[in-house]
Design a protein around this motif. Sequence first.
Motif, PDB file in Angstrom:
ATOM      1  N   UNK A   1     123.700 129.224  25.902  1.00 35.36           N
ATOM      2  CA  UNK A   1     123.842 130.656  25.609  1.00 35.36           C
ATOM      3  C   UNK A   1     125.240 131.056  25.146  1.00 35.36           C
ATOM      4  N   UNK A   2     126.245 130.179  25.313  1.00 28.81           N
ATOM      5  CA  UNK A   2     127.582 130.518  24.833  1.00 28.81           C
ATOM      6  C   UNK A   2     128.037 129.627  23.682  1.00 28.81           C
ATOM      7  N   UNK A   3     127.283 128.575  23.366  1.00 30.84           N
ATOM      8  CA  UNK A   3     127.715 127.621  22.344  1.00 30.84           C
ATOM      9  C   UNK A   3     127.789 128.271  20.959  1.00 30.84           C
ATOM     10  N   UNK A   4     128.717 127.793  20.164  1.00 30.68           N
ATOM     11  CA  UNK A   4     128.790 128.174  18.751  1.00 30.68           C
ATOM     12  C   UNK A   4     127.525 127.648  18.083  1.00 30.68           C
ATOM     13  N   UNK A   5     126.863 128.423  17.205  1.00 30.01           N
ATOM     14  CA  UNK A   5     125.549 128.038  16.673  1.00 30.01           C
ATOM     15  C   UNK A   5     125.471 126.630  16.106  1.00 30.01           C
ATOM     16  N   UNK A   6     126.523 126.168  15.440  1.00 29.72           N
ATOM     17  CA  UNK A   6     126.497 124.845  14.820  1.00 29.72           C
ATOM     18  C   UNK A   6     126.428 123.713  15.837  1.00 29.72           C
ATOM     19  N   UNK A   7     126.891 123.966  17.045  1.00 31.44           N
ATOM     20  CA  UNK A   7     127.024 122.902  18.042  1.00 31.44           C
ATOM     21  C   UNK A   7     126.107 123.073  19.248  1.00 31.44           C
ATOM     22  N   UNK A   8     125.257 124.109  19.211  1.00 31.69           N
ATOM     23  CA  UNK A   8     124.442 124.402  20.395  1.00 31.69           C
ATOM     24  C   UNK A   8     123.532 123.235  20.787  1.00 31.69           C
ATOM     25  N   UNK A   9     122.787 122.702  19.847  1.00 27.84           N
ATOM     26  CA  UNK A   9     121.811 121.655  20.168  1.00 27.84           C
ATOM     27  C   UNK A   9     122.468 120.369  20.682  1.00 27.84           C
ATOM     28  N   UNK A  10     123.486 119.824  19.989  1.00 25.51           N
ATOM     29  CA  UNK A  10     124.102 118.597  20.515  1.00 25.51           C
ATOM     30  C   UNK A  10     124.776 118.794  21.866  1.00 25.51           C
ATOM     31  N   UNK A  11     125.427 119.938  22.079  1.00 31.45           N
ATOM     32  CA  UNK A  11     126.116 120.163  23.351  1.00 31.45           C
ATOM     33  C   UNK A  11     125.119 120.292  24.500  1.00 31.45           C
ATOM     34  N   UNK A  12     124.027 121.017  24.272  1.00 30.40           N
ATOM     35  CA  UNK A  12     123.031 121.149  25.333  1.00 30.40           C
ATOM     36  C   UNK A  12     122.337 119.812  25.586  1.00 30.40           C
ATOM     37  N   UNK A  13     122.161 119.013  24.538  1.00 25.44           N
ATOM     38  CA  UNK A  13     121.549 117.689  24.700  1.00 25.44           C
ATOM     39  C   UNK A  13     122.465 116.738  25.463  1.00 25.44           C
TER      40      UNK A  13
ATOM     41  N   UNK B   1     132.724 137.603  20.016  1.00 21.74           N
ATOM     42  CA  UNK B   1     133.807 137.723  19.043  1.00 21.74           C
ATOM     43  C   UNK B   1     134.977 136.812  19.388  1.00 21.74           C
ATOM     44  N   UNK B   2     135.334 136.774  20.675  1.00 22.72           N
ATOM     45  CA  UNK B   2     136.513 136.007  21.093  1.00 22.72           C
ATOM     46  C   UNK B   2     136.348 134.527  20.789  1.00 22.72           C
ATOM     47  N   UNK B   3     135.176 133.987  21.067  1.00 21.18           N
ATOM     48  CA  UNK B   3     134.989 132.540  20.920  1.00 21.18           C
ATOM     49  C   UNK B   3     134.370 132.127  19.596  1.00 21.18           C
ATOM     50  N   UNK B   4     133.623 133.005  18.940  1.00 22.23           N
ATOM     51  CA  UNK B   4     132.941 132.635  17.707  1.00 22.23           C
ATOM     52  C   UNK B   4     133.616 133.157  16.446  1.00 22.23           C
TER      53      UNK B   4
END
Length: 499
Positions: free
Chosen positions: A154-166, A237-240
């Motif tokens: 829920x906080x991951x940057x869209x490009x990295x959400x899937x690999x990080x959660x995996x 905004x702060x992180x993305x």
Amino acid sequence: MGAGAAAPVGVPDALAHLIDPRRTWYNNKRLIILHAWIVLLLITSSTNGYDGSMMNGLQTLSQWESAFGNPGNGKLGLLNAIQNIGGLAGYPFAPYVSDGIGRRRAVWLGATIMLIATAVQTASQSVGMFIGARFLIGFGLTFAANAAPMLVTEISYPSYRAPLTSLYNSLWYSGSIVAAWTTYGTFKINSTWAWRLPSLLQGAPSLLQFVLILFAPESPRWLVSKGREAEALHVLAYYHADGNELDPLVQYEFQEIKAAIEFDRSVAQNVGWKSLIATPGNRKRMRIIIAIAFFSQYTGTQLLINGILQIWNLGWAMYASFMVDRLGRRFLFLVSAGLMTLFYMAQAICFSEYAQHGTAAAGHAVIAFIFLFYAAYDLAFTPLIVSYTVEILPYNIRAKGFNVFSFVISLALIFNQYVNPIALDAIGWKYYLVYVCWLAFEFVFLWFFVVETKNRTLEETAALFDGDDAIDQITHQAETHEVRDDSTLEKRSTGPESA
């Protein structure tokens, strides 16, 4: 960020024109900080892996056995099962904690309980004290393990959400490897510190989370669900976008999150346990989630040897985690199940040959096929079972649905622990054929029911099971807001000239 710029792998189609390809995990300060927080969440899985491997190692230490009066088979069985029993005790409460006090505080609560439990475990003076401490470890882990992967996704940057959660479930092996080497390194200590030191080190990840996790960002989804929209926008905004609240990507994410949560509320007024099966879409989700949870434990892995396999497993699982967006979830699930069926069939043939005729070459081949089988398993059933589960669940039932997933895994583990030894004693190598047939069934099930989710935002993915209308309704608000922002900017730029 022109429209013609090539989007990186893993970027959802709806966001391809909004993501700046120059903003990457290694050159953007805010993303580096965000990923440091995510690593703090990922080590929750390592804690789980450490515990199982540590208990296996402690039971080989004479110092541990003598300290607790050489416990018999009954107590040893309880010692191995009690952590899982503690987890079962926490399941009824975990989703309410995650949804009630927030993902961050739920992880902190779990870490606090585990920290206290590891201190009691390390200081144990009796087997009863040790068993009680392990119960608390399982109880606390349930809260942290329910919230941590959800917060990652829920906080991951869209490009990295899937690999990080995996990576979350993949790092289970890292904890297992550390525990194995720790107990190996302490067995020469001629005192109770041979087992107390590994017990003490088990609390290291929980200590880090206890000290730091409350400084991490809270889930924007949770904040929006609680009416704290300004805080949610600030986190995004702060992180993305380096703090720019008007950034098109941030605005799209923010509007889509609001639309998805509002849609969930409109179609499912009841957010209790009944909501998990209240709609056709939710029933489809739960059918897949329960199946992959059971499949992940009932694939024959409990029949196989351990040891150096942990390092082999970690390598393959991490590789698959980074290929999730490139190859797709459905592809990885099908390849994994297909190869597992073939390798297990070959393994059964070789084991039969060795058992009946004592052929040495067949015995060596069994070992080779074990490694190949685990590589196939790690292509999907290590990295994807958690990430796929949390992404296909809409926000309003994500905590409860993920809790059901974890509960089914616990039941499957208990089933394996009791059934496999009995079946092996009864029919020997022929029991492998049961798993060959079961793995073939898994492949057929996955072929018909697993839905591809790559190249979609988290909200679009969760809405897949509710039909095209649901996806259109959720994305429409974000796209409308984007067009409105573009029109405003155009008027601002052309206004003075037309005047």
